[in-house]
Design an enzyme around this catalytic site. Structure first.
Site, mmCIF file in Angstrom:
data_model
loop_
_atom_site.group_PDB
_atom_site.id
_atom_site.type_symbol
_atom_site.label_atom_id
_atom_site.label_comp_id
_atom_site.label_asym_id
_atom_site.label_seq_id
_atom_site.Cartn_x
_atom_site.Cartn_y
_atom_site.Cartn_z
ATOM 1 N N TYR A 1 -22.163 11.372 19.166
ATOM 2 C CA TYR A 1 -23.042 12.249 19.957
ATOM 3 C C TYR A 1 -22.347 12.707 21.229
ATOM 4 O O TYR A 1 -22.252 13.916 21.501
ATOM 5 C CB TYR A 1 -24.348 11.512 20.302
ATOM 6 C CG TYR A 1 -25.120 12.154 21.443
ATOM 7 C CD1 TYR A 1 -25.671 13.426 21.309
ATOM 8 C CD2 TYR A 1 -25.284 11.492 22.665
ATOM 9 C CE1 TYR A 1 -26.371 14.028 22.356
ATOM 10 C CE2 TYR A 1 -25.981 12.076 23.712
ATOM 11 C CZ TYR A 1 -26.524 13.341 23.555
ATOM 12 O OH TYR A 1 -27.206 13.935 24.590
ATOM 13 N N LYS A 59 -21.092 16.474 22.479
ATOM 14 C CA LYS A 59 -21.563 17.123 23.717
ATOM 15 C C LYS A 59 -20.373 17.463 24.615
ATOM 16 O O LYS A 59 -20.339 18.533 25.230
ATOM 17 C CB LYS A 59 -22.550 16.218 24.467
ATOM 18 C CG LYS A 59 -23.892 16.036 23.813
ATOM 19 C CD LYS A 59 -24.707 17.315 23.696
ATOM 20 C CE LYS A 59 -25.214 17.821 25.020
ATOM 21 N NZ LYS A 59 -26.155 18.974 24.856
ATOM 22 N N ARG A 86 -28.634 1.738 32.090
ATOM 23 C CA ARG A 86 -28.782 3.198 32.081
ATOM 24 C C ARG A 86 -29.444 3.611 33.394
ATOM 25 O O ARG A 86 -30.177 2.833 34.004
ATOM 26 C CB ARG A 86 -29.686 3.661 30.914
ATOM 27 C CG ARG A 86 -29.173 3.290 29.523
ATOM 28 C CD ARG A 86 -27.961 4.110 29.160
ATOM 29 N NE ARG A 86 -27.458 3.878 27.824
ATOM 30 C CZ ARG A 86 -26.469 3.028 27.522
ATOM 31 N NH1 ARG A 86 -25.931 2.273 28.469
ATOM 32 N NH2 ARG A 86 -26.011 2.938 26.290
ATOM 33 N N GLU A 105 -23.443 10.925 29.240
ATOM 34 C CA GLU A 105 -22.732 10.103 28.251
ATOM 35 C C GLU A 105 -21.320 10.615 27.982
ATOM 36 O O GLU A 105 -20.489 9.881 27.441
ATOM 37 C CB GLU A 105 -23.549 9.997 26.957
ATOM 38 C CG GLU A 105 -24.937 9.444 27.235
ATOM 39 C CD GLU A 105 -25.698 8.983 26.014
ATOM 40 O OE1 GLU A 105 -25.065 8.654 24.998
ATOM 41 O OE2 GLU A 105 -26.938 8.955 26.091
HETATM 42 P P1 NAD Z 1 -34.472 16.551 21.260
HETATM 43 O O1 NAD Z 1 -33.693 15.967 20.145
HETATM 44 O O2 NAD Z 1 -35.811 15.987 21.615
HETATM 45 O O3 NAD Z 1 -34.697 18.113 21.000
HETATM 46 C C1 NAD Z 1 -33.701 18.957 20.501
HETATM 47 C C2 NAD Z 1 -34.352 20.287 20.089
HETATM 48 O O4 NAD Z 1 -33.308 21.156 19.623
HETATM 49 C C3 NAD Z 1 -35.359 20.131 18.970
HETATM 50 O O5 NAD Z 1 -36.515 20.890 19.252
HETATM 51 C C4 NAD Z 1 -34.629 20.703 17.750
HETATM 52 O O6 NAD Z 1 -35.502 21.284 16.797
HETATM 53 C C5 NAD Z 1 -33.730 21.739 18.412
HETATM 54 N N1 NAD Z 1 -32.532 22.036 17.613
HETATM 55 C C6 NAD Z 1 -31.687 21.151 17.021
HETATM 56 N N2 NAD Z 1 -30.708 21.791 16.366
HETATM 57 C C7 NAD Z 1 -30.925 23.126 16.562
HETATM 58 C C8 NAD Z 1 -30.255 24.307 16.158
HETATM 59 N N3 NAD Z 1 -29.150 24.237 15.399
HETATM 60 N N4 NAD Z 1 -30.745 25.505 16.550
HETATM 61 C C9 NAD Z 1 -31.871 25.584 17.305
HETATM 62 N N5 NAD Z 1 -32.561 24.496 17.700
HETATM 63 C C10 NAD Z 1 -32.101 23.285 17.340
HETATM 64 O O7 NAD Z 1 -33.488 16.506 22.515
HETATM 65 P P2 NAD Z 1 -33.823 16.297 24.060
HETATM 66 O O8 NAD Z 1 -33.887 14.846 24.344
HETATM 67 O O9 NAD Z 1 -34.953 17.167 24.448
HETATM 68 O O10 NAD Z 1 -32.472 16.832 24.708
HETATM 69 C C11 NAD Z 1 -32.310 18.205 25.048
HETATM 70 C C12 NAD Z 1 -30.922 18.426 25.601
HETATM 71 O O11 NAD Z 1 -30.734 17.612 26.752
HETATM 72 C C13 NAD Z 1 -29.806 18.038 24.619
HETATM 73 O O12 NAD Z 1 -28.783 18.999 24.719
HETATM 74 C C14 NAD Z 1 -29.338 16.680 25.108
HETATM 75 O O13 NAD Z 1 -27.973 16.474 24.809
HETATM 76 C C15 NAD Z 1 -29.559 16.802 26.606
HETATM 77 N N6 NAD Z 1 -29.833 15.544 27.323
HETATM 78 C C16 NAD Z 1 -30.795 14.694 26.882
HETATM 79 C C17 NAD Z 1 -31.072 13.532 27.603
HETATM 80 C C18 NAD Z 1 -32.164 12.573 27.173
HETATM 81 O O14 NAD Z 1 -32.316 11.509 27.797
HETATM 82 N N7 NAD Z 1 -32.973 12.892 26.166
HETATM 83 C C19 NAD Z 1 -30.343 13.241 28.761
HETATM 84 C C20 NAD Z 1 -29.362 14.144 29.179
HETATM 85 C C21 NAD Z 1 -29.128 15.300 28.461
HETATM 86 P P1 TYD Z 2 -31.557 5.533 23.752
HETATM 87 O O1 TYD Z 2 -32.972 5.800 24.172
HETATM 88 O O2 TYD Z 2 -31.202 5.704 22.322
HETATM 89 O O3 TYD Z 2 -30.618 6.416 24.692
HETATM 90 P P2 TYD Z 2 -28.994 6.390 24.868
HETATM 91 O O4 TYD Z 2 -28.383 5.576 23.816
HETATM 92 O O5 TYD Z 2 -28.687 7.835 24.731
HETATM 93 O O6 TYD Z 2 -28.758 5.848 26.241
HETATM 94 O O7 TYD Z 2 -31.182 4.044 24.169
HETATM 95 C C1 TYD Z 2 -31.252 3.617 25.509
HETATM 96 C C2 TYD Z 2 -30.709 2.213 25.562
HETATM 97 O O8 TYD Z 2 -31.584 1.342 24.826
HETATM 98 C C3 TYD Z 2 -29.349 2.084 24.913
HETATM 99 O O9 TYD Z 2 -28.572 1.142 25.654
HETATM 100 C C4 TYD Z 2 -29.650 1.532 23.526
HETATM 101 C C5 TYD Z 2 -30.890 0.687 23.772
HETATM 102 N N1 TYD Z 2 -31.825 0.579 22.622
HETATM 103 C C6 TYD Z 2 -32.279 -0.674 22.219
HETATM 104 O O10 TYD Z 2 -31.903 -1.722 22.781
HETATM 105 N N2 TYD Z 2 -33.148 -0.751 21.168
HETATM 106 C C7 TYD Z 2 -33.586 0.371 20.497
HETATM 107 O O11 TYD Z 2 -34.353 0.237 19.517
HETATM 108 C C8 TYD Z 2 -33.130 1.659 20.944
HETATM 109 C C9 TYD Z 2 -33.568 2.925 20.254
HETATM 110 C C10 TYD Z 2 -32.252 1.717 22.026
#
Ligand code: NAD
Ligand code: TYD
Length: 353
Positions: A158, A162, A222, A134
């Site tokens: 967000y 990042k 996405r 992102e």
């Molecule tokens: P998540 O929100 O599920 O988990 C985040 C974790 O970090 C939680 O366990 C939370 O308690 C912990 N946390 C938050 N603030 C903290 C702090 N100040 N100190 C210590 N721990 C803290 O997130 P996720 O989806 O598992 O994402 C993990 C990483 O991967 C993130 O850095 C995110 O930007 C990156 N990422 C996520 C996705 C996705 O699709 N979810 C994709 C690409 C990158």
């Molecule tokens: P999300 O899972 O929040 O991931 P990101 O915004 O980080 O890509 O959302 C994925 C896509 O789905 C994004 O285009 C927003 C859309 N979305 C909906 O249409 N409805 C919803 O309720 C949510 C949470 C996301």
């Protein structure tokens, strides 16, 4: 041993579980246990001799510096973050605090630890920063997928937070020589995904007979990667990536949100048909679009394939089927994450629709 931050969240927990299952190295898991951190994700590790959970903030240097000195990790994998775009729109402050300020303090604690290591251990050390696609902003329909050279032009609070943390990591490598690796991954899905994000939200709402909210026209695109493939890519990059480099990670699965919704509905129709035999797609509801909604993300993961030989193991079809099945098989996990705090969020985010 290794130190993982954010290992009680969605991706971090999957990473820790896979790491412990596949090798014999221990993990210290530093997690603040915010609303997104869930001890039930790690329940199967209760009493595990190689897993130590430490509840604390990455921004607390008084905690992190002694933790590093005591456990002497050979690597730090930094997952901890505020991760939900919609929450960052409602309240960006926590994102600035954890993703930027927290990463700064973590980098400083790690730098102090790393500089005191022997030259051989310094050379072998890695700080792997887990970032997102992102940060590259939004693509037009016809534009080529993001490469590692794409400009950093984040659009949401967000992604901006990042991107700022990515810049800090880059500077700590360039200025101090800290051996860093930064990854930019596309949207993950799979077990333990908190149901504020699209795919788990669809599954839990569908089963509860609630509306399936699609933002705007639902034609946003996405790239989707099964979370265990993300974890295998991170292990590969940790082992073989070159310090100072960035690596894109993706699944070659570009889908519109509407395609995702219909796929999830069709799987549920098959695996858990509604009592009235109507299709789950009848619950689809178009709601107000997200402000500043990025239209399309697409990842070119060619560098990772060419340089390190990594490929995802799952297609979208196999990954999404396993994911839907996992949610059907874990009703207790689903019930417990839908706590009071979760209900408050859902009310705030979807109240006008
Ligand atoms: P998540 O929100 O599920 O988990 C985040 C974790 O970090 C939680 O366990 C939370 O308690 C912990 N946390 C938050 N603030 C903290 C702090 N100040 N100190 C210590 N721990 C803290 O997130 P996720 O989806 O598992 O994402 C993990 C990483 O991967 C993130 O850095 C995110 O930007 C990156 N990422 C996520 C996705 C996705 O699709 N979810 C994709 C690409 C990158
Ligand atoms: P999300 O899972 O929040 O991931 P990101 O915004 O980080 O890509 O959302 C994925 C896509 O789905 C994004 O285009 C927003 C859309 N979305 C909906 O249409 N409805 C919803 O309720 C949510 C949470 C996301």
């Amino acid at each position: 041993m290794i130190l993982v931050t954010g290992g009680a969240g969605f991706i971090g927990a999957n990473f820790v579980l896979d790491w412990l299952a596949q090798g014999d190295e221990a993990v210290v898991n530093l997690d603040l246990l915010t609303y997104a951190g869930n001890l039930e994700n790690l329940q199967s590790l209760d009493g595990h001799p190689r897993h130590l959970l430490v509840q604390g903030d990455i921004g607390n240097r008084e905690l992190v510096a002694p933790l590093l000195a005591q456990h002497q990790p050979r690597a730090v994998l930094h997952f901890a973050a505020e991760s939900h775009v919609d929450r960052s729109i409602h309240g960006p402050g926590d994102f600035i605090q954890t993703n930027i300020v927290g990463t700064f303090h973590l980098l400083e604690a790690v730098r102090g630890y790393w500089q005191a290591l022997s030259p051989a251990r310094q050379a072998a050390f890695r700080f792997l920063h887990v970032s997102t696609d992102e940060v590259f902003g939004s693509l037009d329909a016809e534009a080529s997928a993001f490469t590692e050279q794409h400009p950093i032009v984040p659009n949401s609070p967000y992604s901006a937070s990042k991107a700022a943390s990515d810049h800090l990591v880059r500077a700590w490598h360039h200025t101090y020589g800290l051996p860093t690796l930064t990854t930019h991954c596309s949207n993950n899905y799979g077990p333990f995904h908190f149901p504020e994000k699209l795919i788990p939200l669809l599954i839990v709402n569908a089963l509860a007979g609630k509306p399936l909210p699609v933002y705007g026209d639902g034609l946003q695109v996405r790239d989707w990667l099964y979370v265990k493939d993300h974890c295998s890519a991170l292990r590969c990059i940790l082992q073989a990536g070159s310090p100072g480099q960035t690596y894109n990670i993706g699944g070659n699965n570009e889908k519109t949100n509407l395609e995702i919704v219909h796929t999830v509905c069709a799987l549920l129709d098959l695996l858990r048909p509604r009592a009235d035999a109507r299709p789950y797609s009848s619950q689809i509801t178009h709601v107000t679009d997200r402000p500043g909604h990025d239209r399309r993300y697409a990842i070119d993961a060619g560098k990772l394939a060419r340089d390190l030989g990594w490929q995802p193991a799952e297609t979208f079809d196999t990954g999404i089927r396993q994911t839907v099945q996992w949610y059907l098989d874990h009703p207790d996990w689903v019930a417990h994450v839908q706590s009071g705090a979760y209900r408050d969020w859902v009310q705030k985010q979807y109240r006008s629709d």
